[in-house]
Design an enzyme around this catalytic site. Structure first.
Site, mmCIF file in Angstrom:
data_model
loop_
_atom_site.group_PDB
_atom_site.id
_atom_site.type_symbol
_atom_site.label_atom_id
_atom_site.label_comp_id
_atom_site.label_asym_id
_atom_site.label_seq_id
_atom_site.Cartn_x
_atom_site.Cartn_y
_atom_site.Cartn_z
ATOM 1 N N MET A 30 -52.089 3.471 61.153
ATOM 2 C CA MET A 30 -52.618 4.754 61.622
ATOM 3 C C MET A 30 -53.026 5.611 60.433
ATOM 4 O O MET A 30 -53.219 6.829 60.574
ATOM 5 C CB MET A 30 -51.581 5.473 62.489
ATOM 6 C CG MET A 30 -51.240 4.680 63.750
ATOM 7 S SD MET A 30 -50.611 5.680 65.108
ATOM 8 C CE MET A 30 -49.177 6.395 64.347
ATOM 9 N N GLY A 31 -53.126 4.997 59.252
ATOM 10 C CA GLY A 31 -53.585 5.735 58.076
ATOM 11 C C GLY A 31 -52.481 6.546 57.418
ATOM 12 O O GLY A 31 -51.305 6.335 57.687
ATOM 13 N N LEU A 33 -51.687 6.316 54.271
ATOM 14 C CA LEU A 33 -51.006 5.121 53.769
ATOM 15 C C LEU A 33 -50.104 5.409 52.571
ATOM 16 O O LEU A 33 -50.386 6.285 51.766
ATOM 17 C CB LEU A 33 -52.058 4.077 53.385
ATOM 18 C CG LEU A 33 -53.044 3.712 54.509
ATOM 19 C CD1 LEU A 33 -54.032 2.660 54.028
ATOM 20 C CD2 LEU A 33 -52.323 3.229 55.760
ATOM 21 N N HIS A 34 -49.028 4.639 52.471
ATOM 22 C CA HIS A 34 -48.086 4.725 51.340
ATOM 23 C C HIS A 34 -47.822 3.302 50.848
ATOM 24 O O HIS A 34 -48.418 2.339 51.349
ATOM 25 C CB HIS A 34 -46.810 5.450 51.775
ATOM 26 C CG HIS A 34 -46.205 4.924 53.048
ATOM 27 N ND1 HIS A 34 -45.662 3.656 53.152
ATOM 28 C CD2 HIS A 34 -46.099 5.478 54.274
ATOM 29 C CE1 HIS A 34 -45.209 3.480 54.373
ATOM 30 N NE2 HIS A 34 -45.481 4.560 55.090
ATOM 31 N N GLY A 36 -45.535 1.292 51.400
ATOM 32 C CA GLY A 36 -45.103 0.360 52.443
ATOM 33 C C GLY A 36 -46.310 -0.346 53.058
ATOM 34 O O GLY A 36 -46.311 -1.570 53.258
ATOM 35 N N HIS A 37 -47.364 0.430 53.339
ATOM 36 C CA HIS A 37 -48.588 -0.182 53.890
ATOM 37 C C HIS A 37 -49.231 -1.120 52.867
ATOM 38 O O HIS A 37 -49.730 -2.192 53.220
ATOM 39 C CB HIS A 37 -49.614 0.899 54.266
ATOM 40 C CG HIS A 37 -49.173 1.813 55.367
ATOM 41 N ND1 HIS A 37 -48.808 3.117 55.133
ATOM 42 C CD2 HIS A 37 -49.038 1.616 56.694
ATOM 43 C CE1 HIS A 37 -48.479 3.692 56.285
ATOM 44 N NE2 HIS A 37 -48.603 2.799 57.245
ATOM 45 N N ASP A 152 -40.343 -0.404 61.714
ATOM 46 C CA ASP A 152 -40.508 -0.183 63.155
ATOM 47 C C ASP A 152 -40.001 -1.445 63.863
ATOM 48 O O ASP A 152 -40.784 -2.248 64.379
ATOM 49 C CB ASP A 152 -41.980 0.093 63.471
ATOM 50 C CG ASP A 152 -42.459 1.374 62.816
ATOM 51 O OD1 ASP A 152 -41.912 2.435 63.137
ATOM 52 O OD2 ASP A 152 -43.351 1.303 61.947
ATOM 53 N N SER A 187 -42.313 6.470 55.039
ATOM 54 C CA SER A 187 -42.930 6.710 56.349
ATOM 55 C C SER A 187 -43.962 7.810 56.186
ATOM 56 O O SER A 187 -43.751 8.757 55.399
ATOM 57 C CB SER A 187 -41.854 7.174 57.339
ATOM 58 O OG SER A 187 -42.461 7.819 58.441
ATOM 59 N N ARG A 189 -44.442 10.029 58.148
ATOM 60 C CA ARG A 189 -43.853 11.287 58.646
ATOM 61 C C ARG A 189 -42.936 11.952 57.618
ATOM 62 O O ARG A 189 -42.569 13.111 57.806
ATOM 63 C CB ARG A 189 -43.114 11.032 59.964
ATOM 64 C CG ARG A 189 -44.082 10.689 61.097
ATOM 65 C CD ARG A 189 -43.443 10.705 62.467
ATOM 66 N NE ARG A 189 -44.444 10.684 63.519
ATOM 67 C CZ ARG A 189 -44.837 9.587 64.185
ATOM 68 N NH1 ARG A 189 -44.308 8.411 63.884
ATOM 69 N NH2 ARG A 189 -45.751 9.664 65.128
HETATM 70 O O1 PAF Z 1 -47.109 1.191 63.310
HETATM 71 C C1 PAF Z 1 -48.212 1.780 63.456
HETATM 72 O O2 PAF Z 1 -48.784 2.333 62.532
HETATM 73 C C2 PAF Z 1 -48.860 1.805 64.836
HETATM 74 O O3 PAF Z 1 -47.900 1.872 65.837
HETATM 75 C C3 PAF Z 1 -49.813 0.616 65.082
HETATM 76 C C4 PAF Z 1 -49.097 -0.710 65.046
HETATM 77 C C5 PAF Z 1 -50.929 0.635 64.033
HETATM 78 C C6 PAF Z 1 -50.470 0.753 66.460
HETATM 79 O O4 PAF Z 1 -51.180 1.936 66.581
#
Ligand code: PAF
Length: 286
Positions: A30-31, A33-34, A36-37, A152, A187, A189
């Site tokens: 969902m953008g 980004l850090h 972790g992504h 998650d 995260s 958030r």
């Molecule tokens: O984990 C997330 O960022 C979102 O839940 C995902 C998997 C991209 C779905 O919108």
């Protein structure tokens, strides 16, 4: 790295990569980004020749009163991070591209049982929104494999189940949670936290680690253990949502006989809801 915004352009770019004999990896996000992504993209890049990422803040998985509107949109910075991490193609659609006929009549994918309880209890409809958008994205990209974060944990379990139950030919890879030096799980958030809240937040992972230590040391009175740590979290200023010990493979409540466990927590710091978990297999040497 190329950025496309339509399903048509996405399919054309993926088809080109396929025609060159490349295997396709996919990292949905969902953008905002850090690192972790970045680790998810790097994992995909180790495994395949062509990595596609998506950035889409999916309205279908946000409940009323949640942070859909304030969720940070940081496309330019995200593009840079994806490029550095080894991504070849970014799909960044708008809501109209993903839900051209609106969301009310949108076909939904729901994964019963696994979606109930834990985050599913406090965020009704959340996992249906996630399962629906991930199914759509998988059908758009048609990747060989997709990488998700283990932070998650319940989401990963839901996605593994939907891929299995709907016979989707996608390998799902779970990547370990990336943590700050003080243990806080990275995260998007975390950016909502004030300086004081950020200083308190690592108590979540400390509690998970202490619970795991106690279980390794032979403690099996889970109710007592969890109640003690709920109190500790509340004393630190968090408002508990849940703190639970579940069976790691199916998220059913754990008994004293179970050996493969996951400890999961969700708590509010002010208005920010943080989640974390710790996988604990008592048969695996530490
Ligand atoms: O984990 C997330 O960022 C979102 O839940 C995902 C998997 C991209 C779905 O919108």
């Amino acid at each position: 790295m190329n950025t496309v915004k339509t399903v048509r352009e996405l399919r054309a770019a993926v088809a080109r990569a396929r025609s060159e004999g490349k295997r396709i990896g996919f990292v949905p996000t969902m953008g905002n980004l850090h690192s972790g992504h970045a680790a998810l993209v790097a994992k995909a890049a180790q495994r395949v020749d062509f990595v596609v990422a998506s950035i889409f803040v999916n309205p279908l998985q946000f409940g009323a009163g949640e942070d859909l509107d304030k969720y940070p949109r940081t496309l330019a910075a995200d593009q840079e991070k994806l490029l550095q991490a080894g991504c070849q193609l970014l799909f960044a659609p708008g809501v109209e591209e993903m839900y051209p006929d609106g969301m009310a009549g949108q076909t939904r994918v729901s994964v019963p049982q696994l979606s109930e309880g834990l985050c599913g209890a406090s965020r009704p409809g959340h996992f249906e929104g996630v399962a629906t958008v991930v199914s759509k994205l998988f059908n758009m990209v048609q990747p060989d494999l997709a990488v998700f974060g283990q932070k998650d944990y319940q989401q990963l379990a839901v996605i593994r189940a939907l891929v299995h139950d709907l016979n989707m030919p996608v390998q799902i890879i779970g990547e370990p949670t990336v943590r700050a030096a003080d243990g806080l799980a990275l995260s998007s958030r975390n950016g909502y936290l004030s300086e004081e809240q950020r200083a308190v937040a690592p108590v979540l992972y400390r509690s998970l680690s202490q619970i795991a230590q106690a279980i390794k040391g032979g403690e099996r009175d889970y109710a007592k253990l969890l109640a003690e740590h709920q109190q500790l979290l509340e004393a630190a200023g968090l408002r508990g949502d849940y703190l639970e010990i579940r069976q790691a493979q199916n998220l059913r409540p754990a008994t004293a006989e179970d050996r493969d466990l996951v400890i999961l927590v969700a708590a509010y710091l002010g208005v920010t809801r943080l989640i974390d978990n710790l996988h604990l297999n008592l048969d695996t040497p530490a």
